[in-house]
Design an enzyme around this catalytic site. Structure first.
Site, PDB file in Angstrom:
ATOM      1  N   GLU A  51       2.348   0.804 -10.829  1.00  0.00           N
ATOM      2  CA  GLU A  51       3.738   0.967 -10.422  1.00  0.00           C
ATOM      3  C   GLU A  51       4.572  -0.070 -11.163  1.00  0.00           C
ATOM      4  OE1 GLU A  51       3.843   0.695  -6.184  1.00  0.00           O
ATOM      5  OE2 GLU A  51       2.773   2.585  -5.901  1.00  0.00           O
TER       6      GLU A  51
ATOM      7  N   ASP B 128      11.875  -4.668  -0.304  1.00  0.00           N
ATOM      8  CA  ASP B 128      10.874  -5.634  -0.747  1.00  0.00           C
ATOM      9  C   ASP B 128      10.948  -6.867   0.134  1.00  0.00           C
ATOM     10  OD1 ASP B 128       9.507  -4.643  -3.208  1.00  0.00           O
ATOM     11  OD2 ASP B 128      11.573  -4.383  -3.873  1.00  0.00           O
TER      12      ASP B 128
END
Length: 235
Positions: free
Chosen positions: A36, A47
């Site tokens: 990724e 995140d």
């Protein structure tokens, strides 16, 4: 077809430095089963603190990728002004698809736009679902024949909360028995990775745990991946 069980790695493009990034990506060949490739974002809202900080530290993205199947990972919020540019970039880099953690959380009504751009650029759909997801949506995503559906285990990357994560993997397996299921967020040890595969995941992704080690030493980070890989192969 992705390997089962598979090891995936998330790394922000060009982080922690151009040299370390290139060395890390080169060292992933033969070690990781999919990659990724993170796109730096001004607002990486899903995140955790460590990766949010890493987004601010990237001075210039580096788009090197390993030989393993690669997926660009970014935020739909950043791309939705000119979304075609994102998918064209993915195709030009030889990526297999585009993964957008916020698409189905914040912009579910724009799923059809994502699918259209995916098809037009010869890419495979890939989806992120949060720990609480509508079962009907999961079935719809499975019907689109994605490369994988990524189940986020916690609220943000690298942050572990006291929830029964294996339950979510098992539910998704029942809803989409033929789809490759990826589990991620706070996968920080070989034992945890193996536990998720035993619960029904086809692959796991490590991000924060890998990046913490990479910030110190490339060799240490790659050795950690080798340990996780061995735990999966030993199942």
């Amino acid at each position: 077809m992705l390997r089962r069980p598979g090891l995936g790695v998330y790394l922000l493009a060009g982080w922690p430095s151009e040299k370390a990034y290139r060395e890390a990506v080169a060292g992933m060949d033969g070690l990781v089963d999919f990659f990724e490739l993170g796109i730096p974002s001004p607002n990486p809202k899903y995140d955790g603190p460590f990766i949010r900080k890493a987004h601010r530290e990237v001075s210039a993205p580096v788009w090197d990728k390993p030989s393993a199947p690669t997926y660009l990972m970014g935020y739909w919020e950043d791309a939705r002004g000119r979304p075609a540019d994102l998918f064209e970039r993915a195709a030009s880099l030889g990526a297999r698809g585009v993964l957008l953690p916020d698409l189905l959380i914040d912009f579910p009504e724009e799923l059809d736009i994502y699918l259209k751009l995916t098809r037009e650029n010869g890419l495979a759909p890939v989806f992120f679902l949060p720990s609480k997801f509508p079962y009907a949506l999961a079935k719809r995503l499975a019907a689109s024949q994605p490369d994988f559906i990524y189940i986020g285990l916690y609220a943000a990357t690298g942050i572990e909360l006291p929830v029964y994560v294996e339950r979510n993997v098992k539910i998704m397996r029942e809803l989409a028995p033929d789809v490759y299921i990826v589990a991620g967020f706070a996968v920080d040890s070989p034992a945890k990775a193996a536990k998720l595969v035993r619960a029904g995941a086809d692959g796991v992704v490590v991000g924060t745990a890998f990046m913490r080690r990479l910030q110190k030493d490339v060799r240490e980070a790659l050795a950690f991946l080798a340990e996780v890989k061995k735990a999966l192969l030993d199942l």
